[in-house]
Motif scaffolding. Structure first.
Motif, short mmCIF file in Angstrom:
data_model
loop_
_atom_site.label_atom_id
_atom_site.label_comp_id
_atom_site.label_asym_id
_atom_site.label_seq_id
_atom_site.Cartn_x
_atom_site.Cartn_y
_atom_site.Cartn_z
N UNK A 1 -14.56 -10.28 -14.60
CA UNK A 1 -14.36 -8.81 -14.28
C UNK A 1 -15.44 -8.10 -14.74
N UNK A 2 -15.95 -7.26 -13.85
CA UNK A 2 -17.41 -6.75 -14.15
C UNK A 2 -17.26 -5.24 -13.16
N UNK A 3 -18.49 -4.73 -13.13
CA UNK A 3 -18.74 -3.52 -12.39
C UNK A 3 -18.55 -3.41 -10.83
N UNK A 4 -18.70 -4.58 -10.42
CA UNK A 4 -18.56 -5.05 -8.85
C UNK A 4 -17.03 -5.26 -8.64
N UNK A 5 -16.60 -3.91 -7.65
CA UNK A 5 -15.31 -4.00 -7.22
C UNK A 5 -15.11 -5.44 -6.06
N UNK A 6 -15.98 -5.67 -5.40
CA UNK A 6 -15.84 -6.70 -4.58
C UNK A 6 -15.73 -8.11 -5.49
N UNK A 7 -16.33 -8.14 -6.61
CA UNK A 7 -16.38 -9.39 -7.40
C UNK A 7 -15.20 -9.54 -8.24
#
Length: 799
Positions: free
Chosen positions: A349-355
């Protein structure tokens, strides 16, 4: 024997003899009983249920009473013991003891000791019993200085009293060598599960100062014992205190943690003469960087930044002094077992919605679609909470005119934010009061996602995700903001000590003075007003205002008189009786344990090996979670609530050197392990943190959890620094090891922090203020309590 009985909060059960299966000690099973009689059979005893503690005492009184070199006994609460033919007992009070011993009038056999006065128990000799249940066998030895004997077993051996100095194990070199150690569970096979949550018996007097007096309405506490306890409780300053040249100051701040330094900076910027007094040799409190092993720099206690108020960074000019966030992306990594039900799939989980969507979709497409909405909801709640952080809980009817105007502005901002997020107001209330599991179950279906998010609800809190109010703790940990990005946690270049160092630099630039190795013995007062402090060496420093950055317990019960008075002993105190009574009974349960590791190579995860060997990948940048089911968290909590360090504790790993090359030599790394559910008050049948072997066993239990995902991790560790709850108290002054200066339960937040009627940083003693995490808005490296307190002081001084 009375000395031995202080083991009520100590020692694990490790006895020689035949192995006993775990099933024999099922805490749901019926309690056994202990019966015994004298040599002639005319008198006896019968005790039912779990004993408080079992021990072997080697003191001269027990030797004389038993006629042996030592005396093995089990101790019980008085209501558990029934005497057989009580008129046939003879009571004697030995010289140098205040505890009555009982003997048979007919044959003179020693039958027991009444230690209810100092410990609330009656000790019964095992020599007078037959076929005693294994749960009554000794947990530890008690020796006295020159009486240490060569006893070869795996039971802890204390020089004087448990919780103090322990005798080296001698020929037993390791846990494995003891024969009763289970390398899989990390426990001794004869450890027993307690029959009830830990609570020491209520003694009539507070005598043994190895631990704090138990909050109750029975035990009498003498003032001299309080001072004796304080000296034993905290580690002394490692260096010599150099008294300042000026003894009269405008403001004195007790404790050089980050909140105290923030307050100092703001007050000094207004032209006040400020002196900060720090007991340790390094400033920062829990926000410190220490080189404990050559070339490796550890954020020894707190380890992540993000709560620090952006206004503080800007107003104090921290960046010009070297403050720099290192945002983490991804921020979270949860591995799974390659041969487990998830087949080695991992959650990033991170800042990228796509990731995020791609990673969550491995487990649930529905959850992947719901996650952005969940994040949006938390963002709205975070926005609603923000106005409550930059001031005391709003009360427009108290304070100066300027304070009241500021409060109305705060309420206006709160109303505007609330209106803007009006659709989130009712869910906001629910989030504050509901169990975290209830909220997460409604949003998501995949266990690994719910579990990863739920860990935020229990970090630093002795609670379960199934408990009401745990959802707020979840919110407290997702309110981070770093480098302009909301909801983000980050590292700080140079470690958490950089936070404190840059704040201190700003304070010094404004004229504040900071003294280290400065132990404050007490707060001075006159006519219901604080007038300064007395140092350990007797130096008295005067001030118009005194700010305490220590815990409420230390501030109001150890630096000021009143603890003895609350127990019924005649004692003068400048504080109201009900206020100190409230502070004494506050909840400090936490369960935090920290392990700082220097490793010679980067941890390699079986489910996600590094793309380039030895080079940090996305799995190394954020927080690594080792739990994939909610049941793991719940089970760990249940064990900890019974006074047992969890068999499988909740573990969070961070590797700050993956982003910060200033912390470790090239190719090597700093690994930080934050462990939850290691209770401060360990059940007496399990052990005590003052026993190094007990602490070591827990550390290796944590390492084994990591080994499941990172084979070879243990062998990569060059050095580790283990901080048990007891160490957190001794080193950092955190009462009962609570990293928040008091639990973040709903009953101890806002208007009731630290006590009802005193949430504005003012205290019942005029001129004394609380500026640490024990005040609103609570714990974390936030700085808000220090800034808000400084504003209150400035208002009271008319500045």
């Amino acid at each position: 024997m009375a000395g031995a009985l202080r083991a009520l909060c100590t020692a694990r059960l490790r006895v020689s003899g035949p192995r006993v299966r775990w099933a024999a000690f099922d805490h749901t099973a019926a309690a056994p009983a202990l019966s015994g009689s004298c040599s002639c059979g005319s008198v006896g005893f019968h005790a039912r249920g779990a004993s408080a503690i079992n021990f072997v005492c080697h003191c001269s009184i027990c030797r004389a009473a038993s006629g042996q070199k030592s005396l093995a006994a089990a101790a019980f609460k008085p209501n558990q013991v029934t005497w057989v033919n009580e008129p046939g007992l003879k009571a004697e009070l030995p010289a140098n003891s205040r505890n009555t011993r009982y003997y048979c009038k007919c044959c003179g056999t020693y039958m027991g000791e009444d230690a209810t006065r100092p410990l609330g128990v009656i000790a019964l000799p095992l020599a007078r019993t037959k076929d005693a249940h294994a749960c009554y066998q000794p947990n530890h030895h008690i020796f006295y200085a020159n009486r240490v004997e060569d006893v070869v077993d795996s039971i802890p051996k204390w020089v004087t009293l448990p919780e103090g100095e322990i005798v080296p194990q001698g020929p037993i070199k390791s846990h494995e060598a003891a024969g009763e150690y289970d390398s899989v569970s990390g426990r001794y096979r004869k450890d027993v599960r307690p029959f009830a949550p830990t609570r020491a018996p209520d003694s009539q007097v507070y005598h043994f100062t190895e631990s704090d007096p138990v909050p109750n309405h029975i035990t009498r506490i003498e003032p001299a014992k309080v001072q004796e306890r304080v000296i034993r409780k905290y580690l002394p300053s490692p260096g010599t205190f150099a008294p300042p040249t000026r003894t009269n100051r405008d403001v004195i701040i007790v404790g050089g943690g980050h909140n105290g330094l923030v307050a100092a900076a703001y007050l000094a910027r207004k032209g006040l003469d400020v002196l900060v007094l720090e007991r340790r040799h390094v400033i920062g409190g829990a926000a410190v960087t220490e080189e404990l092993y050559p070339g490796f720099k550890f954020s020894r206690a707190s380890y992540l930044a993000g709560l620090l108020r952006p206004s503080i960074i800007t107003e104090l000019g921290l960046e010009k002094h070297g403050f720099e966030y290192l945002p983490r992306d991804p921020s979270s990594f949860t591995p799974s077992h390659v041969d487990g039900p998830l087949g080695g799939k991992s959650l990033l989980l991170g800042a990228s919605d796509e990731l995020n969507h791609k990673s969550i979709s491995q487990f649930s497409v529905k959850d992947a679609d719901a996650f952005p909405k969940y994040e949006e909801f938390l963002g709205k709640v975070r926005e609603i909470v923000q106005p409550l952080l930059d001031g005391a809980p709003p009360n427009p009817f108290v304070g100066s005119r300027a304070e009241r105007r500021q409060t109305w502005r705060q309420l206006g901002e709160l109303a505007r934010v609330g209106w803007r997020n009006r659709d989130a107001i009712v869910p906001f209330y629910e989030l504050f009061t509901a169990p975290a599991s209830y909220i997460l179950d409604r949003w998501f279906e995949s266990e690994i996602l719910k579990t990863t998010l739920a860990t935020d609800a229990v970090i630093g809190a002795m609670t379960s995700p199934a408990h009401a109010g745990s959802a707020y703790v979840l919110l407290h940990h997702v309110m981070g903001e770093a480098a302009g990005r909301k909801g983000v946690w980050a590292y700080v270049r140079g470690g958490m000590g950089t936070v404190s160092r840059t704040i201190a630099a700003s304070a010094k630039e404004a004229g504040a003075e900071i003294a280290v190795n400065a132990t404050v013995k007490g707060i001075k007062y006159s006519n219901s007003r604080a007038t300064g402090v007395e140092m350990l060496d007797g130096t008295v420093l005067n001030a118009k205002a005194v700010l305490s950055n220590a815990t409420p317990y230390h501030t109001f019960l150890e630096l000021l008189p009143g603890l003895a008075r609350d127990s019924g002993v005649t004692e003068e105190s400048p504080l109201p009786r009900d206020f100190q009574h409230h502070v004494r009974f506050a909840d400090y349960a936490c369960g935090a344990f920290k392990i700082n590791c220097a490793v010679d190579r980067l941890p390699e995860f079986t489910c996600m090996p590094s793309a380039v060997p030895g080079q940090p990948g996305p799995q190394h940048r954020g927080t690594v979670h080792f739990e994939t089911t909610m049941e793991e968290i719940e089970n760990a909590y249940r064990e900890a609530s019974l006074g047992m360090p969890a068999t499988r504790p909740v573990v969070e790993m961070t590797i700050p050197s993956a982003l910060d090359n200033t912390l470790a030599p090239p190719g090597k790394h700093v690994v930080q392990l934050f462990v939850q559910f290691a209770p401060y008050d360990v059940h007496p049948k399990i052990g005590h943190w003052a026993d190094p072997s007990f602490k070591e066993a827990f550390v290796h239990r944590v390492f084994r959890i990591i080994e499941e995902h990172c084979p070879g991790f243990s062998s990569s560790v060059l050095f580790y620094d283990a901080l048990s709850p007891l160490d957190l108290e001794r080193i950092f002054g955190l009462h009962k090891g609570n990293i928040m200066h008091g639990s973040l339960g709903l009953h101890q937040l806002g208007y009731t922090r630290p006590a009802p009627g005193f949430s504005s940083h003012r205290t019942p003693l005029n001129g004394l203020y609380l500026c640490g995490a024990g005040a609103h808005p609570g714990g974390g490296v936030m700085g808000a309590a220090g800034r808000n307190c400084a504003n209150i002081v400035l208002s009271d001084l008319g500045l």
